[in-house]
Write a protein that holds these residues in place. Structure first.
Motif, mmCIF file in Angstrom:
data_model
loop_
_atom_site.group_PDB
_atom_site.id
_atom_site.type_symbol
_atom_site.label_atom_id
_atom_site.label_comp_id
_atom_site.label_asym_id
_atom_site.label_seq_id
_atom_site.Cartn_x
_atom_site.Cartn_y
_atom_site.Cartn_z
ATOM 1 N N TYR A 1 42.032 82.109 56.320
ATOM 2 C CA TYR A 1 43.422 81.709 56.094
ATOM 3 C C TYR A 1 44.273 82.955 56.262
ATOM 4 O O TYR A 1 44.214 83.874 55.446
ATOM 5 C CB TYR A 1 43.606 81.120 54.699
ATOM 6 C CG TYR A 1 45.052 80.863 54.352
ATOM 7 C CD1 TYR A 1 45.742 79.787 54.901
ATOM 8 C CD2 TYR A 1 45.732 81.725 53.492
ATOM 9 C CE1 TYR A 1 47.077 79.567 54.597
ATOM 10 C CE2 TYR A 1 47.064 81.509 53.176
ATOM 11 C CZ TYR A 1 47.729 80.436 53.735
ATOM 12 O OH TYR A 1 49.054 80.228 53.449
ATOM 13 N N ASN A 2 45.049 82.986 57.356
ATOM 14 C CA ASN A 2 45.795 84.197 57.709
ATOM 15 C C ASN A 2 44.821 85.364 57.764
ATOM 16 O O ASN A 2 43.857 85.333 58.510
ATOM 17 C CB ASN A 2 46.937 84.422 56.725
ATOM 18 C CG ASN A 2 48.002 83.330 56.813
ATOM 19 O OD1 ASN A 2 48.128 82.662 57.841
ATOM 20 N ND2 ASN A 2 48.757 83.139 55.741
ATOM 21 N N MET B 1 33.962 79.667 43.827
ATOM 22 C CA MET B 1 35.054 79.655 44.801
ATOM 23 C C MET B 1 35.857 80.938 44.656
ATOM 24 O O MET B 1 36.270 81.308 43.562
ATOM 25 C CB MET B 1 35.936 78.431 44.549
ATOM 26 C CG MET B 1 37.143 78.315 45.470
ATOM 27 S SD MET B 1 37.921 76.668 45.321
ATOM 28 C CE MET B 1 38.367 76.632 43.587
ATOM 29 N N VAL B 2 36.064 81.639 45.772
ATOM 30 C CA VAL B 2 36.827 82.892 45.748
ATOM 31 C C VAL B 2 37.678 83.001 47.002
ATOM 32 O O VAL B 2 37.416 82.337 48.006
ATOM 33 C CB VAL B 2 35.901 84.134 45.664
ATOM 34 C CG1 VAL B 2 35.164 84.193 44.352
ATOM 35 C CG2 VAL B 2 34.928 84.160 46.831
ATOM 36 N N ILE B 3 38.694 83.828 46.925
ATOM 37 C CA ILE B 3 39.441 84.230 48.110
ATOM 38 C C ILE B 3 39.242 85.730 48.258
ATOM 39 O O ILE B 3 39.483 86.496 47.324
ATOM 40 C CB ILE B 3 40.940 83.905 47.986
ATOM 41 C CG1 ILE B 3 41.139 82.386 47.942
ATOM 42 C CG2 ILE B 3 41.705 84.471 49.177
ATOM 43 C CD1 ILE B 3 42.586 81.952 47.845
ATOM 44 N N LEU B 4 38.787 86.151 49.433
ATOM 45 C CA LEU B 4 38.437 87.546 49.666
ATOM 46 C C LEU B 4 39.361 88.199 50.683
ATOM 47 O O LEU B 4 39.916 87.531 51.561
ATOM 48 C CB LEU B 4 36.987 87.646 50.170
ATOM 49 C CG LEU B 4 35.924 87.015 49.270
ATOM 50 C CD1 LEU B 4 34.603 86.911 50.004
ATOM 51 C CD2 LEU B 4 35.766 87.829 48.001
ATOM 52 N N LYS B 5 39.485 89.514 50.569
ATOM 53 C CA LYS B 5 40.263 90.260 51.546
ATOM 54 C C LYS B 5 39.452 90.504 52.816
ATOM 55 O O LYS B 5 40.020 90.713 53.888
ATOM 56 C CB LYS B 5 40.684 91.617 50.957
ATOM 57 C CG LYS B 5 41.608 91.535 49.757
ATOM 58 C CD LYS B 5 41.914 92.943 49.262
ATOM 59 C CE LYS B 5 42.782 92.918 48.025
ATOM 60 N NZ LYS B 5 43.028 94.296 47.511
ATOM 61 N N GLU B 6 38.134 90.510 52.684
ATOM 62 C CA GLU B 6 37.240 90.746 53.818
ATOM 63 C C GLU B 6 36.175 89.656 53.844
ATOM 64 O O GLU B 6 36.060 88.863 52.916
ATOM 65 C CB GLU B 6 36.583 92.126 53.689
ATOM 66 C CG GLU B 6 37.567 93.280 53.675
ATOM 67 C CD GLU B 6 36.881 94.607 53.391
ATOM 68 O OE1 GLU B 6 35.649 94.580 53.134
ATOM 69 O OE2 GLU B 6 37.546 95.647 53.426
ATOM 70 N N LYS B 7 35.390 89.649 54.891
ATOM 71 C CA LYS B 7 34.336 88.654 55.019
ATOM 72 C C LYS B 7 33.330 88.803 53.881
ATOM 73 O O LYS B 7 33.031 89.908 53.430
ATOM 74 C CB LYS B 7 33.623 88.786 56.370
ATOM 75 C CG LYS B 7 34.475 88.367 57.550
ATOM 76 C CD LYS B 7 33.692 88.457 58.849
ATOM 77 C CE LYS B 7 34.542 88.002 60.029
ATOM 78 N NZ LYS B 7 33.805 88.096 61.311
ATOM 79 N N ASP B 8 32.790 87.662 53.454
ATOM 80 C CA ASP B 8 31.799 87.639 52.390
ATOM 81 C C ASP B 8 30.522 88.337 52.836
ATOM 82 O O ASP B 8 30.194 88.395 54.027
ATOM 83 C CB ASP B 8 31.497 86.182 52.021
ATOM 84 C CG ASP B 8 30.376 86.061 51.019
ATOM 85 O OD1 ASP B 8 30.601 86.334 49.830
ATOM 86 O OD2 ASP B 8 29.261 85.695 51.433
ATOM 87 N N MET B 9 29.785 88.869 51.863
ATOM 88 C CA MET B 9 28.536 89.576 52.137
ATOM 89 C C MET B 9 27.573 88.732 52.952
ATOM 90 O O MET B 9 27.007 89.194 53.955
ATOM 91 C CB MET B 9 27.889 89.975 50.805
ATOM 92 C CG MET B 9 26.509 90.588 50.923
ATOM 93 S SD MET B 9 25.854 91.067 49.305
ATOM 94 C CE MET B 9 25.653 89.443 48.520
ATOM 95 N N SER C 1 40.567 69.458 57.801
ATOM 96 C CA SER C 1 39.171 69.415 58.245
ATOM 97 C C SER C 1 38.959 70.231 59.520
ATOM 98 O O SER C 1 37.860 70.729 59.774
ATOM 99 C CB SER C 1 38.740 67.963 58.478
ATOM 100 O OG SER C 1 39.573 67.342 59.435
ATOM 101 N N GLU C 2 40.012 70.383 60.318
ATOM 102 C CA GLU C 2 39.904 71.163 61.546
ATOM 103 C C GLU C 2 39.696 72.646 61.256
ATOM 104 O O GLU C 2 39.265 73.396 62.139
ATOM 105 C CB GLU C 2 41.157 70.970 62.403
ATOM 106 C CG GLU C 2 41.336 69.544 62.913
ATOM 107 C CD GLU C 2 42.594 69.390 63.742
ATOM 108 O OE1 GLU C 2 43.342 70.382 63.865
ATOM 109 O OE2 GLU C 2 42.812 68.288 64.285
ATOM 110 N N ASP C 3 39.993 73.063 60.060
ATOM 111 C CA ASP C 3 39.829 74.472 59.682
ATOM 112 C C ASP C 3 38.407 74.786 59.203
ATOM 113 O O ASP C 3 38.096 75.952 58.927
ATOM 114 C CB ASP C 3 40.818 74.843 58.571
ATOM 115 C CG ASP C 3 42.263 74.726 59.027
ATOM 116 O OD1 ASP C 3 42.599 75.337 60.055
ATOM 117 O OD2 ASP C 3 43.039 74.003 58.376
ATOM 118 N N ILE C 4 37.570 73.766 59.095
ATOM 119 C CA ILE C 4 36.194 73.972 58.643
ATOM 120 C C ILE C 4 35.268 74.061 59.853
ATOM 121 O O ILE C 4 35.142 73.110 60.623
ATOM 122 C CB ILE C 4 35.732 72.831 57.725
ATOM 123 C CG1 ILE C 4 36.678 72.683 56.529
ATOM 124 C CG2 ILE C 4 34.307 73.097 57.228
ATOM 125 C CD1 ILE C 4 36.342 71.506 55.641
#
Length: 296
Positions: A107-108, A150-158, A62-65
């Protein structure tokens, strides 16, 4: 001594004249509240941790949100096509519009993103897409906040970049704003806008994504022009849809995959949760976690 003081005072006055006046907008309250998300924090963690544990053997807490880094995103098609919506009642129209939440995580060097929307009843024509068990599960969750994509992206979302663009604009504006609503899903060449409400209740629109006067506007090419609702409607009304070719039409209109996406764990169809793709996977993840605890 007095002469030195006078010189310093004159220098201070000269410097103050050269310093631009920045906005006093309260950045902590200007965006829509995301407090609703805190009520489904367990769903956020269950889903993102299913992805991360599966592909990276790791989890978040939860600390990561950061709820200040989330965004409420409205759907605004009717705002520009409905003649009954005007500057006097648009705030009420926004309050009654459908919306979802975009949850931006890190995440990283990756950027997991989840979208949450309220589960809607399945239409009769789509019931055949689900098993009886899945339909019962969906019916029990109608009106609840559930995962839509739900996705994992290499860059920030639009939309995360659009939020940052709005923040940049507000921080550099001489105007003070009391509220900002980010609206997407417009018809024509307007993809997303920020509806800005000043402290004097004046309503302005900043286009975040679209084409105006043959000029492309996005987070790489921002535009600080502010529009009225009337002007925005005029721009949309001028849109002429491109002609569809008979050959290769499907391929031309189909969305192309982005190199920015690493994993697509689930997608939404009309804001309906795909039980088979997501809920079942999360249940498996929970069972594995419980089994792990029991064996320790």
């Amino acid at each position: 001594m007095k002469k030195t003081i006078y010189v310093l005072l004159i220098l201070c006055l000269m410097l103050s004249v050269g310093i631009p006046a920045y906005s006093k907008t309260d950045m902590s309250t200007v965006f829509d509240s995301t407090d609703e998300l805190k009520q489904v924090e367990n769903k956020i963690l269950d889903n993102v941790n299913f992805m991360l544990s599966t592909y990276y053997n790791d989890t978040l807490t939860s600390e990561d949100i950061d709820y200040n880094n989330c965004l409420r995103l409205y759907y605004g098609t009717d705002i520009l096509t409905n003649d009954n919506i005007n500057e006097n009642n648009i705030i009420e129209a926004i309050d009654n519009a459908d919306y979802e939440y975009e949850v931006f995580l890190t995440y990283n060097n990756l950027f997991p993103k989840l979208a949450f929307s309220k589960t809607k009843p399945i239409s009769e024509e789509n019931e055949e897409l689900y098993t009886e068990e899945e339909l019962k599960e969906l019916e029990s969750q109608v009106g609840e906040w559930n995962l839509a994509s739900m996705v994992i992206l290499k860059e920030k979302d639009m939309y995360q970049r659009y939020k940052e663009e709005v923040e940049r604009f507000l921080n550099n504006s001489k105007e003070t704003y009391s509220k900002v609503h980010v609206i997407c899903d417009f018809p024509g060449d307007i993809g997303a806008v920020a509806m800005l409400i000043t402290e004097d209740s004046e309503i302005q629109f900043k286009v975040l994504d679209g084409i105006i006067d043959n000029k492309k506007i996005d987070y790489n090419n921002p535009d600080n022009t502010l529009y009225t609702l009337t002007k925005l409607k005029e721009i949309t009304a001028q849109y002429v849809p491109p002609e569809r070719g008979l050959i290769g039409e499907t391929e031309a209109l189909a969305p192309q995959p982005s190199n920015n996406t690493i994993i697509i764990a689930a997608v939404s169809v009309g804001a309906v949760l795909i039980i088979a793709a997501v809920t079942a996977c999360v249940m498996i993840y929970k069972k594995k976690q419980q089994k792990k605890i029991e064996t320790e």
